[in-house]
Structure formats: C-alpha cells, structure tokens
Design a protein around this motif. Structure first.
Motif, short mmCIF file in Angstrom:
data_model
loop_
_atom_site.label_atom_id
_atom_site.label_comp_id
_atom_site.label_asym_id
_atom_site.label_seq_id
_atom_site.Cartn_x
_atom_site.Cartn_y
_atom_site.Cartn_z
N GLN A 218 7.95 29.45 -20.63
CA GLN A 218 8.85 28.31 -20.85
C GLN A 218 9.81 28.14 -19.68
O GLN A 218 10.10 27.01 -19.26
N ALA A 219 10.30 29.26 -19.14
CA ALA A 219 11.18 29.17 -17.97
C ALA A 219 10.44 28.59 -16.78
O ALA A 219 11.01 27.80 -16.00
N ARG A 221 7.93 26.43 -16.86
CA ARG A 221 7.80 24.98 -17.06
C ARG A 221 9.11 24.27 -16.80
O ARG A 221 9.14 23.19 -16.18
N SER A 222 10.22 24.85 -17.24
CA SER A 222 11.53 24.23 -17.01
C SER A 222 11.85 24.20 -15.52
O SER A 222 12.39 23.20 -15.01
N ALA A 223 11.54 25.28 -14.82
CA ALA A 223 11.83 25.32 -13.38
C ALA A 223 10.97 24.30 -12.63
O ALA A 223 11.46 23.64 -11.69
N ARG A 224 9.72 24.15 -13.02
CA ARG A 224 8.88 23.14 -12.38
C ARG A 224 9.43 21.74 -12.61
O ARG A 224 9.43 20.90 -11.70
N ARG A 225 9.90 21.48 -13.82
CA ARG A 225 10.48 20.17 -14.12
C ARG A 225 11.74 19.94 -13.29
O ARG A 225 11.95 18.85 -12.74
N LEU A 226 12.57 20.96 -13.17
CA LEU A 226 13.79 20.84 -12.38
C LEU A 226 13.46 20.58 -10.91
O LEU A 226 14.07 19.71 -10.27
N GLN A 229 12.35 17.02 -10.44
CA GLN A 229 13.47 16.08 -10.50
C GLN A 229 14.31 16.14 -9.22
O GLN A 229 14.76 15.11 -8.72
N CYS A 256 21.09 28.41 -11.07
CA CYS A 256 19.78 28.79 -10.54
C CYS A 256 19.88 30.09 -9.75
O CYS A 256 19.02 30.98 -9.88
N GLU A 276 24.20 23.58 -20.55
CA GLU A 276 24.44 22.56 -21.57
C GLU A 276 25.91 22.13 -21.56
O GLU A 276 26.22 20.94 -21.72
#
Length: 294
Positions: A218-219, A221-226, A229, A256, A276
């Motif tokens: 999950q981390a 996938r989140s890093a790839r999305r970041l 962006q 990060c 958040e």
C-alpha cells in the motif's frame, strides 16, 4: 538469446547444484557403500535447487531449504509407507498435491520450494516397496539438502535491493520533487516505476498475506501516486506559488524524508496523521480565502 547477467545466474545455479549433488553422491556410494542414501543425496539438490525456483539471495534460499527439510522428510516417509498400495499412493498424491499448491498463498519462497517437496513424495512412491530403506532415504535426503544450503551460502547470487530500500529511495526522490527547485518529471516517474511489482524480483515483492507485506504494498502504491502527481505539477506552467501551497509541499517533503529514514533505520517513525493534519490546514486556508472579502 539469454542476457549476460541471466547467463551468470544460471551458471552459478548449475555449479551449486552440481557441487552439492557430487559431494553427497560419491562419498555415500563409493565410500560408505549406501546406494539408496547416495540416490537421495543426489536427488535432493536437483529437486530443491534445479527443479524448484526459490527466489531470493543465497542466504534467503538456504533458509528456505532448511525450513523445508522437515516437511521433506515427512513426505519421503509418507511416500515410502504408502507405496505398499497403488491406491494409497494415489490418494496421498492428491492430498499432498492440493496442500502444496495451497502453500503459494504464503508467498513466493514457499511456492517456489513446493515442487521439490512434491518430488520427494513421488520419488519415495516409486517401486520397489522398501520400508527397510527408510533410514537410508532420510539420511541421504538430509545430507543433500544440507549440502545444497551450504552451497547457496558459499556461492550466492548478487543481492537485489529490497522493496523497503526501493520505497525509501522513491520517497527521497519525492522529497526532492516537493522541495523548492524540484526534480525533472522524468526522474520522478522513473522513481515511481521502480515500485511496480512487475519490475521487482519475486523474492522482494510484498506479496504475502501478513501485515508488513500489505503495508509495504500500500505504501508503494501511495508513493507511486505521489510521484506521479509531483511529476504532473512539475510539468505545469510555472506560476508564483502561494504561501499555503509552498507550506504544504514543504511539509510533504519533510514527511517523505522522515518516512525514508524510518524505512532504512527503523527508528524515529514519522508522527501518525501528520500529513492529514497538514492537508486539513491547507483546505481550511483555502476555504478562508475563498469565503473572505473580495
């Protein structure tokens, strides 16, 4: 045509199996006069090292083989005893085949060693029915497995970076991309591509059912999305950044960096909910500016 690094990997694998099989087979056959033990000492490296594809570094593969040794002894014992009757051997094959196929849910390494374990049962089921040779069979199997584990440790393949290391490097790149000055979009996207599971060696993929593997996946996938962006932001036409956006990007860069440090050292984890909180503050500032006087 096989590439050079792949040829070297195949060659090292062949050398490991050959050394382990030879060192176990010839002394047991010609020195100790134990042909059955010699056969199993020869077969064990072939089954576990050649016919089973166990991913990982040399020490990782050796650990898998050592953990697989007790089940291998049990399967060889079952095969020897169930060989008394054809239908008993067939029934055992069905049950053992299903169980070993189900082992794949535990990750790539257990799935990789499963074919070798099944072969130990199959070999023991071959005629003649000879339960009196069980001790020799188990001794030869143990010797072959231990010799192969030693060969894996002494002649290892070059270690590949772990997924944690890949994730930490990608987060460092994201921190540089969020900081003033930024990073070229191509570099950001290249950093994200290193986290694709298809591009990660099977041994290093967080594909298990445990919490650690799920968290890493999950981390990633989140890093790839970041990173994607940030690359899109870097490609946008340059415009003066407002203080709120600059503050949010600075906070992203700090987090990060903290996450990358934690992945490498395991100490000083970033505070939970920090991102958040920064995002809520950014949204509150946006709402305040939008609802303020013109």
């Amino acid at each position: 045509m096989i590439a050079g690094p792949q040829r070297a990997t195949i060659l090292r694998r062949a050398v490991r199996v050959t050394v382990a099989a030879s060192v176990g087979f010839y002394p047991l056959l010609y020195g100790a006069g134990l042909p059955v033990a010699a056969l199993y000492a020869l077969f064990a490296p072939i089954a576990m090292g050649l016919l089973s594809v166990v991913p990982g570094s040399g020490p990782q593969r050796a650990a898998v083989m050592l953990r697989a040794l007790p089940p291998a002894l049990v399967l060889a014992t079952l095969g020897t005893l169930l060989a008394v009757d054809t239908w008993a051997a067939v029934g055992g094959m069905l049950v053992i085949g299903f169980l070993l196929a189900f082992v794949a849910v535990a990750g790539p390494r257990p799935a990789g060693i499963a074919p070798g374990l099944q072969l130990f049962y199959i070999l023991a089921c071959f005629p003649p029915y000879a339960p009196d040779t069980l001790v020799e069979r188990l001794a030869g199997l143990t010797a072959g497995a231990l010799l192969l584990a030693a060969s894996e440790t002494l002649l290892p393949d070059p270690a590949a970076p772990s997924y944690r290391e890949r994730l930490a490097a990608a987060l460092d790149e994201a921190a540089r991309g969020a900081a003033p000055g930024g990073v070229a979009p191509e570099r950001l996207r290249d950093a994200g591509s290193t986290l694709r599971l298809a591009d990660v060696p099977p041994a290093e993929r967080p594909a298990g059912a445990g919490r650690a593997d799920r968290a890493l996946e999950q981390a990633g996938r989140s890093a790839r999305r970041l990173l994607d962006q940030l690359a899109t932001l870097a490609e946008a036409p340059s415009a003066p950044a407002d203080p709120e956006t600059a503050a949010l990007l600075g906070r992203v860069a700090e987090l990060c960096t903290a996450c990358a440090r934690f992945l490498r050292t395991g100490s000083r984890p970033p505070p939970a909910g920090a991102l958040e909180k920064a995002m809520r503050g950014f949204q509150a500032d946006r709402v305040r500016l939008a609802s303020g006087p013109p």
